[in-house]
Design a protein around this motif. Structure first.
Motif, PDB file in Angstrom:
ATOM      1  N   SER A  16       0.841  -1.212   0.000  1.00 42.20           N
ATOM      2  CA  SER A  16       0.000   0.000   0.000  1.00 42.20           C
ATOM      3  C   SER A  16       0.868   1.250   0.000  1.00 42.20           C
ATOM      4  N   ALA A  17       1.931   1.234   0.784  1.00 45.67           N
ATOM      5  CA  ALA A  17       2.847   2.381   0.849  1.00 45.67           C
ATOM      6  C   ALA A  17       3.515   2.615  -0.503  1.00 45.67           C
ATOM      7  N   ALA A  18       3.831   1.537  -1.193  1.00 48.38           N
ATOM      8  CA  ALA A  18       4.515   1.647  -2.484  1.00 48.38           C
ATOM      9  C   ALA A  18       3.611   2.235  -3.561  1.00 48.38           C
ATOM     10  N   ILE A  19       2.331   1.902  -3.528  1.00 51.76           N
ATOM     11  CA  ILE A  19       1.456   2.347  -4.616  1.00 51.76           C
ATOM     12  C   ILE A  19       0.635   3.589  -4.285  1.00 51.76           C
ATOM     13  N   PHE A  20       0.539   3.930  -2.992  1.00 51.17           N
ATOM     14  CA  PHE A  20      -0.212   5.126  -2.592  1.00 51.17           C
ATOM     15  C   PHE A  20       0.680   6.022  -1.723  1.00 51.17           C
ATOM     16  N   PRO A  21       1.438   6.942  -2.353  1.00 46.93           N
ATOM     17  CA  PRO A  21       2.407   7.769  -1.618  1.00 46.93           C
ATOM     18  C   PRO A  21       1.801   8.658  -0.534  1.00 46.93           C
ATOM     19  N   GLN A  22       0.521   8.995  -0.628  1.00 52.49           N
ATOM     20  CA  GLN A  22      -0.106   9.873   0.379  1.00 52.49           C
ATOM     21  C   GLN A  22      -0.870   9.093   1.444  1.00 52.49           C
ATOM     22  N   SER A  23      -0.725   7.766   1.460  1.00 57.21           N
ATOM     23  CA  SER A  23      -1.536   6.929   2.338  1.00 57.21           C
ATOM     24  C   SER A  23      -0.988   6.853   3.765  1.00 57.21           C
ATOM     25  N   ILE A  24      -1.850   6.430   4.671  1.00 59.32           N
ATOM     26  CA  ILE A  24      -1.443   6.189   6.059  1.00 59.32           C
ATOM     27  C   ILE A  24      -0.333   5.122   6.110  1.00 59.32           C
ATOM     28  N   PRO A  25      -0.439   4.012   5.338  1.00 61.03           N
ATOM     29  CA  PRO A  25       0.678   3.058   5.354  1.00 61.03           C
ATOM     30  C   PRO A  25       2.019   3.704   4.981  1.00 61.03           C
ATOM     31  N   ARG A  26       2.019   4.567   3.965  1.00 62.73           N
ATOM     32  CA  ARG A  26       3.265   5.223   3.557  1.00 62.73           C
ATOM     33  C   ARG A  26       3.783   6.146   4.662  1.00 62.73           C
ATOM     34  N   MET A  27       2.872   6.929   5.245  1.00 65.30           N
ATOM     35  CA  MET A  27       3.280   7.842   6.311  1.00 65.30           C
ATOM     36  C   MET A  27       3.762   7.068   7.538  1.00 65.30           C
ATOM     37  N   SER A  28       3.186   5.902   7.777  1.00 60.85           N
ATOM     38  CA  SER A  28       3.616   5.059   8.899  1.00 60.85           C
ATOM     39  C   SER A  28       5.031   4.536   8.673  1.00 60.85           C
ATOM     40  N   ILE A  29       5.316   4.111   7.457  1.00 63.32           N
ATOM     41  CA  ILE A  29       6.658   3.620   7.141  1.00 63.32           C
ATOM     42  C   ILE A  29       7.673   4.757   7.252  1.00 63.32           C
ATOM     43  N   ASP A  30       7.317   5.923   6.717  1.00 62.99           N
ATOM     44  CA  ASP A  30       8.212   7.077   6.823  1.00 62.99           C
ATOM     45  C   ASP A  30       8.502   7.398   8.291  1.00 62.99           C
ATOM     46  N   LYS A  31       7.463   7.366   9.122  1.00 65.24           N
ATOM     47  CA  LYS A  31       7.613   7.643  10.550  1.00 65.24           C
ATOM     48  C   LYS A  31       8.528   6.603  11.207  1.00 65.24           C
ATOM     49  N   ALA A  32       8.357   5.350  10.834  1.00 61.43           N
ATOM     50  CA  ALA A  32       9.171   4.278  11.425  1.00 61.43           C
ATOM     51  C   ALA A  32      10.651   4.453  11.087  1.00 61.43           C
ATOM     52  N   PHE A  33      10.946   4.822   9.839  1.00 65.44           N
ATOM     53  CA  PHE A  33      12.337   5.033   9.451  1.00 65.44           C
ATOM     54  C   PHE A  33      12.946   6.228  10.196  1.00 65.44           C
ATOM     55  N   ILE A  34      12.135   7.238  10.489  1.00 67.95           N
ATOM     56  CA  ILE A  34      12.621   8.409  11.220  1.00 67.95           C
ATOM     57  C   ILE A  34      12.845   8.065  12.697  1.00 67.95           C
ATOM     58  N   GLN A  35      11.924   7.308  13.276  1.00 68.68           N
ATOM     59  CA  GLN A  35      11.953   7.046  14.719  1.00 68.68           C
ATOM     60  C   GLN A  35      12.798   5.849  15.124  1.00 68.68           C
ATOM     61  N   GLY A  36      13.124   4.985  14.198  1.00 59.72           N
ATOM     62  CA  GLY A  36      13.839   3.781  14.587  1.00 59.72           C
ATOM     63  C   GLY A  36      14.350   3.022  13.382  1.00 59.72           C
ATOM     64  N   THR A  37      14.278   1.713  13.472  1.00 57.75           N
ATOM     65  CA  THR A  37      14.804   0.833  12.439  1.00 57.75           C
ATOM     66  C   THR A  37      13.705  -0.106  11.960  1.00 57.75           C
ATOM     67  N   VAL A  38      13.550  -0.200  10.641  1.00 60.36           N
ATOM     68  CA  VAL A  38      12.587  -1.131  10.062  1.00 60.36           C
ATOM     69  C   VAL A  38      13.334  -2.416   9.731  1.00 60.36           C
ATOM     70  N   LEU A  39      12.762  -3.537  10.130  1.00 59.57           N
ATOM     71  CA  LEU A  39      13.391  -4.830   9.928  1.00 59.57           C
ATOM     72  C   LEU A  39      12.814  -5.537   8.702  1.00 59.57           C
ATOM     73  N   ILE A  40      13.645  -6.347   8.080  1.00 58.84           N
ATOM     74  CA  ILE A  40      13.220  -7.127   6.907  1.00 58.84           C
ATOM     75  C   ILE A  40      13.941  -8.471   6.946  1.00 58.84           C
ATOM     76  N   SER A  41      13.315  -9.473   6.366  1.00 55.06           N
ATOM     77  CA  SER A  41      13.935 -10.802   6.267  1.00 55.06           C
ATOM     78  C   SER A  41      13.906 -11.248   4.805  1.00 55.06           C
ATOM     79  N   ASP A  42      14.674 -12.269   4.503  1.00 53.23           N
ATOM     80  CA  ASP A  42      14.706 -12.798   3.134  1.00 53.23           C
ATOM     81  C   ASP A  42      13.323 -13.205   2.647  1.00 53.23           C
ATOM     82  N   SER A  43      12.559 -13.907   3.491  1.00 57.50           N
ATOM     83  CA  SER A  43      11.253 -14.405   3.042  1.00 57.50           C
ATOM     84  C   SER A  43      10.285 -13.259   2.763  1.00 57.50           C
ATOM     85  N   ILE A  44      10.367 -12.194   3.541  1.00 58.13           N
ATOM     86  CA  ILE A  44       9.478 -11.054   3.304  1.00 58.13           C
ATOM     87  C   ILE A  44       9.937 -10.288   2.062  1.00 58.13           C
TER      88      ILE A  44
END
Length: 135
Positions: free
Chosen positions: A15-43
């Motif tokens: 959702s963040a990738a396809i809707f730049p003005q969305s709450i999911p996108r703003m949430s991801i932006d906030k997470a990168f500012i406030q801390g660290t976003v985690l990812i794994s190979d399977s994801i």
């Protein structure tokens, strides 16, 4: 000061990738500012596959989706997942719990009821993008 570690489920990232003005996108932006976003190979594998789907072309070009994913992966912290967790009623969602536990996440951000009903999971909050954004 303790850093916050965040896990986003695939639907929120898509959702963040396809809707730049969305709450999911703003949430991801906030997470990168406030801390660290985690990812794994399977994801990462699932994201790469899902974001290539033609059905998203009408919302955002493949190039835009790919650029978003590339930047997301560059900024996120890769975690080696060495735990097998079978706690979610949708077994495909266990990978988010595994990443959160292995990466010592503080929060999982998801719109998926299969994950949200587990809140909290082993001390890790599971909340919606809206709740995270408003937090």
């Amino acid at each position: 000061m303790m850093s916050n570690f965040y896990v986003f489920d695939t639907n929120v990232i898509v959702s963040a990738a396809i809707f730049p003005q969305s709450i999911p996108r703003m949430s991801i932006d906030k997470a990168f500012i406030q801390g660290t976003v985690l990812i794994s190979d399977s994801i990462e594998e699932e994201l790469t596959e899902v974001l290539q789907r033609k059905k998203f072309d009408r919302y955002a070009s493949f190039e835009l989706r790919y650029d978003f994913l590339e930047n997301f992966l560059l900024e996120a912290l890769f975690i080696y997942v060495d735990q097998n967790i079978q706690a979610c009623r949708d077994t495909k969602d266990n990978k988010f719990l595994e990443l959160a536990v292995c990466g010592k996440a503080t929060v999982i951000i998801s719109g998926d009821q299969d994950l949200l009903v587990l809140n909290p999971f082993r001390g890790i909050a599971i909340i919606t993008p809206q709740d995270f954004f408003n937090f």
